[in-house]
Design a protein around this motif. Structure first.
Motif, PDB file in Angstrom:
ATOM      1  N   ALA A  10       0.842  -1.183   0.000  1.00 35.11           N
ATOM      2  CA  ALA A  10       0.000   0.000   0.000  1.00 35.11           C
ATOM      3  C   ALA A  10       0.878   1.234   0.000  1.00 35.11           C
ATOM      4  N   SER A  11       0.273   2.370  -0.300  1.00 35.58           N
ATOM      5  CA  SER A  11       1.002   3.622  -0.219  1.00 35.58           C
ATOM      6  C   SER A  11       1.303   3.935   1.236  1.00 35.58           C
ATOM      7  N   PRO A  12       2.360   4.719   1.494  1.00 34.51           N
ATOM      8  CA  PRO A  12       2.679   5.085   2.884  1.00 34.51           C
ATOM      9  C   PRO A  12       1.575   5.948   3.485  1.00 34.51           C
ATOM     10  N   LEU A  13       1.625   6.116   4.784  1.00 35.99           N
ATOM     11  CA  LEU A  13       0.721   7.036   5.446  1.00 35.99           C
ATOM     12  C   LEU A  13       1.015   8.460   4.966  1.00 35.99           C
ATOM     13  N   PRO A  14       0.088   9.389   5.166  1.00 39.76           N
ATOM     14  CA  PRO A  14       0.291  10.755   4.651  1.00 39.76           C
ATOM     15  C   PRO A  14       1.603  11.379   5.130  1.00 39.76           C
ATOM     16  N   SER A  15       2.372  11.906   4.178  1.00 43.51           N
ATOM     17  CA  SER A  15       3.629  12.622   4.472  1.00 43.51           C
ATOM     18  C   SER A  15       4.579  11.804   5.335  1.00 43.51           C
ATOM     19  N   GLN A  16       4.577  10.503   5.149  1.00 43.28           N
ATOM     20  CA  GLN A  16       5.448   9.628   5.944  1.00 43.28           C
ATOM     21  C   GLN A  16       6.903   9.811   5.540  1.00 43.28           C
ATOM     22  N   ARG A  17       7.800   9.836   6.536  1.00 45.71           N
ATOM     23  CA  ARG A  17       9.233   9.965   6.256  1.00 45.71           C
ATOM     24  C   ARG A  17      10.022   9.274   7.357  1.00 45.71           C
ATOM     25  N   PRO A  18      11.245   8.850   7.046  1.00 48.85           N
ATOM     26  CA  PRO A  18      12.093   8.248   8.078  1.00 48.85           C
ATOM     27  C   PRO A  18      12.660   9.312   9.009  1.00 48.85           C
ATOM     28  N   ALA A  19      12.985   8.910  10.210  1.00 54.69           N
ATOM     29  CA  ALA A  19      13.582   9.815  11.194  1.00 54.69           C
ATOM     30  C   ALA A  19      14.345   8.980  12.213  1.00 54.69           C
ATOM     31  N   GLY A  20      15.378   9.557  12.789  1.00 57.29           N
ATOM     32  CA  GLY A  20      16.041   8.907  13.906  1.00 57.29           C
ATOM     33  C   GLY A  20      15.110   8.892  15.110  1.00 57.29           C
ATOM     34  N   LEU A  21      15.378   8.007  16.068  1.00 54.44           N
ATOM     35  CA  LEU A  21      14.486   7.881  17.208  1.00 54.44           C
ATOM     36  C   LEU A  21      14.396   9.188  17.994  1.00 54.44           C
ATOM     37  N   ASP A  22      15.531   9.845  18.231  1.00 53.89           N
ATOM     38  CA  ASP A  22      15.521  11.114  18.961  1.00 53.89           C
ATOM     39  C   ASP A  22      14.782  12.188  18.175  1.00 53.89           C
ATOM     40  N   GLU A  23      15.014  12.228  16.862  1.00 53.47           N
ATOM     41  CA  GLU A  23      14.322  13.205  16.022  1.00 53.47           C
ATOM     42  C   GLU A  23      12.822  12.948  16.026  1.00 53.47           C
TER      43      GLU A  23
END
Length: 237
Positions: free
Chosen positions: A92-105
Motif C-alpha cells: 500500500a502507499s505510505p501514510l500521509p507525508s510519511q518519512r524516516p527519522a532517527g528515534l531522537d528526532e
C-alpha cells in the motif's frame, strides 16, 4: 448519542455478573427506563459499562466486537467485524507525508512519548507520518525484522486513526488493562485528521494487538502468536 445508546443496549446480554448483581441490575434498569429523564444518565452509564467490561469480561472472550453491533472502537482504532468484500493487497502507499527519522528526532517531532518494547530492543527504522500545521506528526512507527514487525504509536484517544475490517476481535489484557487482539490477515486503512478514510493506504495487515499506555495508543502488527504479542506489549519501556 443515539449510536451510543444502541450499543449500550446491545451490551446488556454480556452483563451476567454474579459477583456484582446489584450493579448489573441498576445498569439494566436504566437501560430499560423510559426515554424521559434518561439522557442525563447516558454518560454515567457509558462509564459504568466500560468499567464493568474491563473488570468482569474474561480475557480471551472471542468476538467481543459482536457485543456492540459489529463495531469496536478502542484506542483510536475502529474495528468493523464484517468481512471485506474486496480484501486489499499486502502492499500500500505510505501514510500521509510519511518519512524516516532517527528515534531522537522522531521523539521531538511528536506530542507523545515514544516508548520502545524491551523485548524487541532498538528499532531498525523509525517513521513519522501525518504532520499538523505546526509540523508535529500524528503517528510514529518502529520497524523490526526488515519491516515485517511494526509498532505504531499515536494519540488516538479522541479521533480514529486506523480502520480495521475483520471477522472477529478478542478481548485480552496488557499490563492488567483492556486490549484488543485481531488474529490473522485483515484489512487496514488509515483515517486522516479530517476523519477521511484514505483508501490509497488500504492494505492487508497481519495479526495485531491494540492497547493504550499512559495516554498513548499502540498497535503491534506482525506474524506473531497472541502470547508473544502480549509479552512484547508488556515489555514496553
Amino acid at each position: 448519542m443515539d449510536d451510543l445508546e444502541r450499543e449500550l443496549r446491545d451490551l446488556r446480554a454480556w452483563l451476567e455478573t454474579p459477583e456484582a448483581p446489584d450493579v448489573t441490575a441498576r445498569v439494566r434498569a436504566q437501560l430499560a427506563a423510559p426515554a424521559r429523564g434518561r439522557r442525563r444518565w447516558r454518560y454515567y452509564l457509558a462509564a459504568a459499562l466500560v468499567a464493568l467490561l474491563v473488570a468482569l469480561l474474561p480475557p480471551g472472550r472471542a468476538a467481543v466486537a459482536d457485543a456492540v453491533a459489529g463495531l469496536l472502537r478502542f484506542a483510536g482504532v475502529t474495528i468493523v467485524t464484517s468481512p471485506a468484500s474486496a480484501p486489499p493487497s499486502r502492499t500500500a502507499s505510505p501514510l500521509p507525508s510519511q518519512r524516516p527519522a532517527g528515534l531522537d528526532e522522531a521523539q521531538r517531532a511528536v506530542r507523545f512519548p515514544i516508548r520502545v518494547p524491551a523485548r524487541l530492543g532498538p528499532p531498525e527504522q523509525v517513521l513519522v507520518a501525518d504532520p499538523d500545521g505546526t509540523g508535529r506528526y500524528r503517528v510514529a512507527t518502529l520497524l523490526y525484522r526488515g519491516g515485517a514487525l511494526r509498532v505504531d504509536a499515536f494519540d488516538g484517544q479522541l479521533d480514529p486513526v486506523f480502520l480495521k475490517q475483520s471477522s472477529a476481535a478478542e478481548l485480552v489484557t496488557v499490563h492488567g488493562g483492556f486490549a484488543a487482539w485481531v488474529a490473522g490477515p485483515h484489512a487496514l486503512t488509515y483515517v486522516d485528521r479530517a476523519g477521511e478514510v484514505r483508501v490509497e493506504t488500504a492494505r492487508l495487515a497481519a495479526s495485531t494487538l491494540i492497547w493504550q499506555a499512559a495516554g498513548v495508543s499502540y498497535r503491534l502488527e506482525g506474524d506473531l502468536a497472541k502470547a508473544e504479542a502480549i509479552e512484547i506489549a508488556d515489555s514496553l519501556g
